[in-house]
Design an enzyme around this catalytic site. Structure first.
Site, PDB file in Angstrom:
ATOM      1  N   ASP A 158      -1.850  18.022  -3.440  1.00 36.15           N
ATOM      2  CA  ASP A 158      -3.267  17.696  -3.379  1.00 36.15           C
ATOM      3  C   ASP A 158      -4.059  18.764  -2.637  1.00 36.15           C
ATOM      4  O   ASP A 158      -3.588  19.344  -1.649  1.00 36.15           O
ATOM      5  CB  ASP A 158      -3.434  16.343  -2.672  1.00 36.15           C
ATOM      6  N   GLU A 189      -3.087  21.183  -7.436  1.00 41.64           N
ATOM      7  CA  GLU A 189      -4.482  20.871  -7.697  1.00 41.64           C
ATOM      8  C   GLU A 189      -5.295  21.966  -7.011  1.00 41.64           C
ATOM      9  O   GLU A 189      -5.598  21.878  -5.825  1.00 41.64           O
ATOM     10  CB  GLU A 189      -4.870  19.495  -7.138  1.00 41.64           C
TER      11      GLU A 189
END
Length: 757
Positions: free
Chosen positions: A427, A480
């Site tokens: 993330d 990401e």
């Protein structure tokens, strides 16, 4: 003989200041005087005796007052008990003894935790201090085990700057004076083996900072299980022996190598809101219920992987798991760690890979968490210009500290080793890479070259990927990453960050913007469909229509499409088929397959009632057809990251808002696929398209088919004996191709064609 303990030592036990409790408590022999001394701290006992394992009394302990004198009516006891005697009295005990505690008219025999030696080995300490103990979770945390024939739990926690650390729990009345821990100064870890503490016991760590400040009770950073929120205690669990049934799956995964050439279609899920039990107070489904319901659902839709929003323990539902407190604990909202293993096992047996969102970039400020863990900025940077995410109100790990890097990398391997996770979607990588991420001038500190790159985070990410790909048995990593940082998904030995894949955020933003435009204006935005192919092969891209695109006022995917209800559904069908045929792996957040009209609500189920409506049921049917067609056609996945697998047929027909391209397989004998998108509501008759080869071509997919809720306009009228829509190519070169066909383009639709033979 002199006093057994001096007042200063007694005070350190009474007030919980003993930094070296094992030097005071337990049994100690003096080889010079040939005497022994046993010291116990128990403020609740009425009497204590030392007994041998067979039950015979060795000595009766006497309670001391604060001055070290024997307690009596005039000098109240302070909870410190001692006994002394000649070494000859211990003959035959071999260091084994028990304590007989008398309380409230009853007695029981217990083991003394201070008679057990160190838990960590020298190699463990060396590797922890070095920052290379990739299986640190096998030692840190709470581990039920048997030592010297005694069952109990070994606790270990890294807190190098603390004056004192104790384990507290329901087994000692949450009294930090009862079980102060031993400091292993060579690695900064505090440890203790507590007899008779079993799985299921609640615990935390009571930490006294170097200046004497007593910190809020801390959750174990390596806890494997936690109380359900809003309670915040860790739960003794250990690394359980689960009866896995996925050996064949793991065997295939470990072969690795060809993963980039395999199909990957990911269904992204928030476990707390995919489906709830509305008839039972809108409760969550458990991990095992999800195994029985979610897994077959995803399999029926043809996805190859399930990706879970973070399932690390987190205190606030509204963070969706992205503000984790317990990186090593699957959230107890849905069950136990073994229940989660059963979910993963069910996925693998169904042929589904499992990816989890992993959050190494930041952590919340909750006082029972990592913040100021031992009274210092242990896990986070001390300087808020480096240590705090202003947007999220969270703290940033100090990636330059070896022990912190070790903590995170070991956690990545923990999920792969212990839970058989197939991949980590990392993330907020961009927030880690840039020192000035979401910061104004003067709010960040340049690196030693004067730049804005977080060099320590870069090295951490490289090392993370090296370790996962070398020791993760075929597991993958996905970044990401929303910027143009180069070589995110290239090997570290070539100068890359080493991820397996990168989310293509640019493609997602461009294409969603395009489909939000009224078709009459799309001719002026044609480049938003085609621009992504200029860089499509620079990384190993995953095309993400994730949860981030259906929250915070953005609307749903359906809601972002242009037009009335019919056009929104048609646009979304065309968009999905465009995406599934575009180079790159696929990701769709749950609810997209339902054409959910409203934004995602983390606090409720998906609107399953929509499936009673033709258009929404047709969308779900289309997603299943797309996935099954995608996995059956090597042309659509084998060369996702190779320019030889893609060729434009016509990317310039902006006046008609039509684009077309061909996808080519690597496998001998596999057929190419031609994709044509008509992105206006105008039916285009006798539209000529060039083809890469002659012969009969069939329509594999038409998103305007009535089966999907479309208007039913066919692109090819003729059918063969098998009922397929088939057309024979004309020997008319067109679009730079050797042959061509003339067909009807349905309105707001994507069509897939492929050789029929």
């Amino acid at each position: 003989m002199s006093r057994p303990l001096n007042p200063e030592q007694i005070a350190s036990l009474v007030f919980g200041d003993a930094c070296d409790p094992f030097s005071l408590l337990g049994l100690h022999a003096d080889p010079i005087t040939h005497n022994w001394q046993l010291c116990v701290f128990d403020p609740h006992a009425e009497a204590i005796e030392m007994v041998d394992p067979r039950g015979g009394m060795v000595a009766r302990l006497r309670q001391l007052d604060v001055d070290g004198e024997t307690a009596d009516d005039q000098h109240p006891g302070c909870g410190v008990w001692v006994a002394r005697g000649p070494l000859t009295a211990l003959k035959g005990l071999n260091g084994r003894y028990k304590l007989r505690l008398h309380r409230h008219g009853s007695s029981r025999d217990v083991e003394d935790p201070y008679r057990f030696g160190p838990y960590l080995g020298e190699l463990d300490c060396h590797l922890l201090a070095e920052g290379n103990h990739w299986r640190a979770y096998e030692k840190l945390g709470a581990h039920p085990l048997t030592v010297d024939g005694v069952a109990g739990t070994a606790f270990a926690v890294w807190a190098p700057n603390a004056r004192r650390v104790s384990v507290v729990g329901d087994f000692n009345g949450w009294d930090g004076r009862i079980h102060p821990m031993r400091l292993r100064s060579d690695c900064g870890v505090w440890e203790i083996f507590v007899p008779n503490v079993a799985a299921g016991a609640l615990y935390k760590f009571e930490i006294k900072a170097a200046d004497g400040t007593l910190l809020p009770l801390k959750f174990d950073p390596c806890a494997f299980y936690a109380e359900q929120r809003p309670a915040t205690a860790s739960v003794v669990h250990g690394l359980s022996d689960f009866a896995w049934n996925d050996s064949e799956w793991l065997k295939q995964r470990q072969k690795g190598g060809a993963q980039l050439a395999e199909p990957m279609s990911i269904y992204e899920v928030h476990l707390g809101s995919w489906r709830r039990r509305s008839d039972e107070g809108n409760r969550f489904l458990t991990y095992r219920e999800l195994a029985a319901e979610l897994v077959p659902y995803v399999k029926s839709l043809g996805f190859t992987h399930i990706e879970l929003l973070p399932i690390h323990e987190h205190p606030f539902d509204g963070s969706w798991g992205y503000q984790p407190i317990g990186l090593y604990a699957p959230t107890s909202r849905f069950g136990t760690p073994d229940d989660f293993k059963a979910f993963v096992d069910a996925c693998h047996q169904a042929g589904l890979g499992v990816i989890i969102d992993w959050v190494p970039g930041h952590f919340p400020k909750d006082t029972h968490g990592l913040v100021q863990f031992d009274g210092t900025h242990l896990y986070e940077h001390a300087d808020p210009r480096q240590g705090e995410h202003m947007d999220w109100g969270t703290l940033i790990y100090n990636f330059g500290r070896t022990e912190v890097r070790n903590f995170l990398i070991a956690n990545a391997l923990y999920w792969i080793d212990q839970f058989h996770i197939d991949g980590l979607r990392v993330d907020a990588v961009a927030s880690m890479l840039y020192l000035d991420y979401s910061r104004k001038y003067g709010e960040w500190v340049p690196n030693h070259h004067g730049g804005n790159e977080n060099l320590e985070a870069v090295e951490f990410l490289k090392r993370l990927n090296e370790v996962v790909y070398s020791e993760g048995f075929g597991a993958i990593t996905i970044a990401e990453e929303s910027t143009s940082w180069p070589m995110v998904s290239r090997p570290t030995y070539l100068g890359g960050l080493g991820f397996g894949y990168k989310w293509n955020m640019g493609w997602m933003h461009d294409t969603l913007t395009y489909f939000s435009k009224d078709p009459i204006h799309r001719r002026f935005h044609h480049n938003q469909l085609t621009f992504g192919l200029l860089y499509a092969f620079s990384e190993n891209f995953c095309l993400p229509l994730s949860h981030d695109e259906v929250v915070h006022g953005k609307g749903s995917l359906y809601g972002r499409m242009a037009g009335d209800t019919w056009q929104k559904l048609a646009n979304l069908r065309a968009y999905f088929a465009f995406m599934w045929a575009h180079p790159g792996k696929k990701l769709l957040f749950m609810g997209g397959e339902l054409a959910q009209p409203g934004e995602w609500d983390f606090d409720d189920s998906l609107p399953w009632g929509l499936l009673a409506e033709t258009g929404h049921a047709g969308m779900q049917r289309l997603v299943a057809v797309l996935n099954h067609g995608y996995t059956a056609l090597p042309a659509l996945y084998e060369q996702d990251f190779d320019h030889n697998g893609f060729a434009w047929i016509d990317c310039q027909d902006s006046d008609n808002s039509v684009i077309s391209w061909a996808r080519f397989p690597r496998s001998a004998g596999a057929r190419p696929v031609v994709v044509i998108c008509n992105l206006t509501p105008v039916v285009r008759q006798e539209y000529r398209i060039g083809l890469p080869r002659g012969g009969r071509w069939e329509c594999l997919l038409n998103t305007d088919d009535a089966a999907y809720g479309g208007s039913g306009v066919r692109c090819i009228g003729a059918r063969d004996a098998d009922g397929r829509e088939v057309i024979h190519s004309d020997d008319i070169p067109f679009h730079g191709q050797p042959v061509s066909i003339s067909l009807t383009l349905p309105p707001l639709a994507t069509v897939w064609l492929s050789p029929a033979d």
